[in-house]
Design an enzyme around this catalytic site. Sequence first.
Site, PDB file in Angstrom:
ATOM      1  CG  ASP A  19     -19.188 -82.511 -74.057  1.00  0.00           C
ATOM      2  OD1 ASP A  19     -18.896 -83.345 -73.176  1.00  0.00           O
ATOM      3  OD2 ASP A  19     -20.221 -81.804 -74.009  1.00  0.00           O
ATOM      4  CE  LYS A  76     -17.862 -87.514 -68.533  1.00  0.00           C
ATOM      5  NZ  LYS A  76     -18.335 -86.233 -69.135  1.00  0.00           N
ATOM      6  CD  GLU A 175     -17.418 -82.587 -68.606  1.00  0.00           C
ATOM      7  OE1 GLU A 175     -18.313 -82.283 -67.794  1.00  0.00           O
ATOM      8  OE2 GLU A 175     -17.225 -83.749 -69.014  1.00  0.00           O
ATOM      9  CG  ASP A 197     -22.572 -79.373 -67.038  1.00  0.00           C
ATOM     10  OD1 ASP A 197     -23.671 -79.743 -67.492  1.00  0.00           O
ATOM     11  OD2 ASP A 197     -21.482 -79.831 -67.458  1.00  0.00           O
TER      12      ASP A 197
HETATM   13  P1  ADP Z   1     -24.621 -84.661 -70.775  1.00  0.00           P
HETATM   14  O1  ADP Z   1     -23.681 -83.533 -70.571  1.00  0.00           O
HETATM   15  O2  ADP Z   1     -25.204 -85.181 -69.502  1.00  0.00           O
HETATM   16  O3  ADP Z   1     -24.063 -85.734 -71.636  1.00  0.00           O
HETATM   17  P2  ADP Z   1     -26.413 -82.821 -72.239  1.00  0.00           P
HETATM   18  O4  ADP Z   1     -25.748 -81.598 -71.762  1.00  0.00           O
HETATM   19  O5  ADP Z   1     -26.458 -83.036 -73.701  1.00  0.00           O
HETATM   20  O6  ADP Z   1     -25.904 -84.151 -71.584  1.00  0.00           O
HETATM   21  O7  ADP Z   1     -27.925 -82.773 -71.665  1.00  0.00           O
HETATM   22  C1  ADP Z   1     -28.874 -83.728 -72.000  1.00  0.00           C
HETATM   23  C2  ADP Z   1     -30.169 -83.393 -71.299  1.00  0.00           C
HETATM   24  O8  ADP Z   1     -30.630 -82.122 -71.732  1.00  0.00           O
HETATM   25  C3  ADP Z   1     -31.282 -84.394 -71.608  1.00  0.00           C
HETATM   26  O9  ADP Z   1     -31.965 -84.720 -70.417  1.00  0.00           O
HETATM   27  C4  ADP Z   1     -32.176 -83.604 -72.536  1.00  0.00           C
HETATM   28  O10 ADP Z   1     -33.537 -84.027 -72.478  1.00  0.00           O
HETATM   29  C5  ADP Z   1     -32.009 -82.208 -71.991  1.00  0.00           C
HETATM   30  N1  ADP Z   1     -32.427 -81.194 -72.956  1.00  0.00           N
HETATM   31  C6  ADP Z   1     -31.953 -80.990 -74.211  1.00  0.00           C
HETATM   32  N2  ADP Z   1     -32.626 -79.986 -74.817  1.00  0.00           N
HETATM   33  C7  ADP Z   1     -33.539 -79.532 -73.917  1.00  0.00           C
HETATM   34  C8  ADP Z   1     -34.557 -78.526 -73.944  1.00  0.00           C
HETATM   35  N3  ADP Z   1     -34.785 -77.801 -75.042  1.00  0.00           N
HETATM   36  N4  ADP Z   1     -35.307 -78.338 -72.836  1.00  0.00           N
HETATM   37  C9  ADP Z   1     -35.098 -79.099 -71.747  1.00  0.00           C
HETATM   38  N5  ADP Z   1     -34.180 -80.064 -71.655  1.00  0.00           N
HETATM   39  C10 ADP Z   1     -33.410 -80.295 -72.720  1.00  0.00           C
HETATM   40 MG    MG Z   2     -22.030 -82.437 -70.390  1.00  0.00          MG
END
Ligand code: ADP
Ligand code: MG
Length: 611
Positions: A19, A76, A175, A197
């Site tokens: 991912d 990205k 995705e 998402d």
């Molecule tokens: P992306 O797909 O955009 O690369 P992610 O799916 O990993 O990213 O999401 C990242 C976001 O999720 C960040 O803003 C992070 O702070 C938030 N996040 C991760 N864990 C938690 C949580 N326990 N509660 C709230 N937000 C969270």
């Molecule tokens: Mg993502």
Amino acid sequence: MSTFQIDFGGAPSKVVGIDLGTTNSLVAYMDLTGPRVLGPIVPSVVAVRADGTFAVGEEARALLLTAPDRAVYSAKRLMGRGVEDIQEELKLFPFHVSGGTESVIRLQVGEKTMTPPEVGAQVLRKLKEQAEAELGETVSQAVVTVPAYFNDAQRQATKDSGRIAGLDVLRLVNEPTAAALAYGLDKRNEGTIAVYDLGGGTFDVSILKLHDGIFEVLATNGDTHLGGDDIDNLLIRIALEDIASEWGQDIAGNQEAVQLLRRNVIAAKEQLSFAPLTTIELDYQGRQYKRELTRELLEKLITPIVDRTLGPCRACLKDAGLTVEQIDEVVLVGGSTRIPLVRHAVRNLFKAEPHTELNPDEVVALGAAVQAGVLAGDVADTLLLDVTPLSLGIETMGGVVAKLIHRNSTIPASVTEQFTTSIDGQRNVLIHVLQGERELVKDCRSLARFELKDLPPLPAGLARIEVKFMIDANGILQVTARDARSGQETTVEVKPSYGLTDEQVEAMIMESITHAEDDFRERQVREARVEADNMLLAIEKAKQNEAWFTLPEAERDEATRALNELLMVYHSDDHHLILAHIEKLNQATMSLAENMMNTAVQGALRGTKID
Ligand code: ADP
Ligand code: MG
């Protein structure tokens, strides 16, 4: 233990699922127990250290605080896009675009200039290493996920990233499709699935239709500037206002303090997904700021942000021509869907309990691993997906293939192109349908031939023949040739992958790479050397084992000779030669390996008795 290292079974390369996210990236692998994540989540941040080397992930994120000009994040957003496409992003993100043409963006990172695929490649390389460390072998093949709305250029750029990182991207998977796969929803065979998402900086909603085990993306919607970052920024603003009134000092302009605060605010936000109460703290230049934050208050504050996701959801349903009642399953993806309020909002909107059994920030990588497992042949059931595995085209002058639909295109797909005649007064046109990645007809697979007959005679080059390729969701190809002038047309239906196993498909892809890339040979040589390294290391170890000394002298001599020969060819650039000598050494140390297994067993038995 070391007997295993000596035993080179020539196992096929493992295929991982990746991912490659805007905020975070991760790699997963499918083994007999199911898909699992390999190593920690890697922030999608790349930095150039003072000595010119790259830092990726956590270290790069730290550099983002102290040397923002030397680090790049959210790359990205720039993948496969031109300079004109990204003006909006430039207003919101500190990308340092250093010239480049309309078609290639170049970013200034420290002293280096990098294209977005190169930035992605650094992240992929880090994930590759992480996977290799956990699996204990080189990994050179991957399934990589992309947003469902990614166009051809963005998909191509993602594949380029893989190539730069030394990863053969066997397939790109959407995705949301990956998320559905992680939950095994393909098993239900029919149904509609909504995938919600909410990540760090982007929000995507997709509606998938599943029929006969095939996913079709019915509609996607979202907001490319909505996510956890918005929540972070909101909390930072509040804390800064607090601090200004408490300390009588505005620290908003102080990068270091703000970044420190950002880190603490994110930690507090994430805690509140699990706890009812937390504190936001800042220790800065001897002064302390501390404020309690309840989940209740957080929910009040972020309600407008969460509500902004609902409009795109409704629009997506509308585009798909569905009502909420027609949605069978809802899947949550993205770290921000850990927030209870978000789950609540989704549940309310779709009037259904969303899937939350898997970690929302891992689910896409896990699904990619499932698909990787299928391609590697580790998973028994065949699984049809929403992309064409090989390119499709027709024969043109000189035995060359004109590709109409490219490999990895999402299906259903439809492409029409114009062709013309090559001979004066030509009455019949032969349409020869081909499949494969190579340029010449002789190297591709012939799928069908048919004729468009009785055309009005015209001078060469004047006739306009429209050839239309259509692949439906079942992967069935329909080819139509139509004379634009007379309206005459002929249609044939072919099944592109009929009779082709995944191995054959892969072999064709590999073959195309062999011929297309100069560096492929070098990669093979490098891989052979890695294998030689492992072998030499194993023998080196084995020579310290008592089993070595119990070998007949002739055998020891032979093993030593084979070892020296391998050392001699080690630097040759003929990988066949290196592999042949690895095999020879393997043969020469066969009984050594067996003996070691025995002594290991004996040792273990002795140990038991003493105990
Ligand atoms: P992306 O797909 O955009 O690369 P992610 O799916 O990993 O990213 O999401 C990242 C976001 O999720 C960040 O803003 C992070 O702070 C938030 N996040 C991760 N864990 C938690 C949580 N326990 N509660 C709230 N937000 C969270
Ligand atoms: Mg993502």
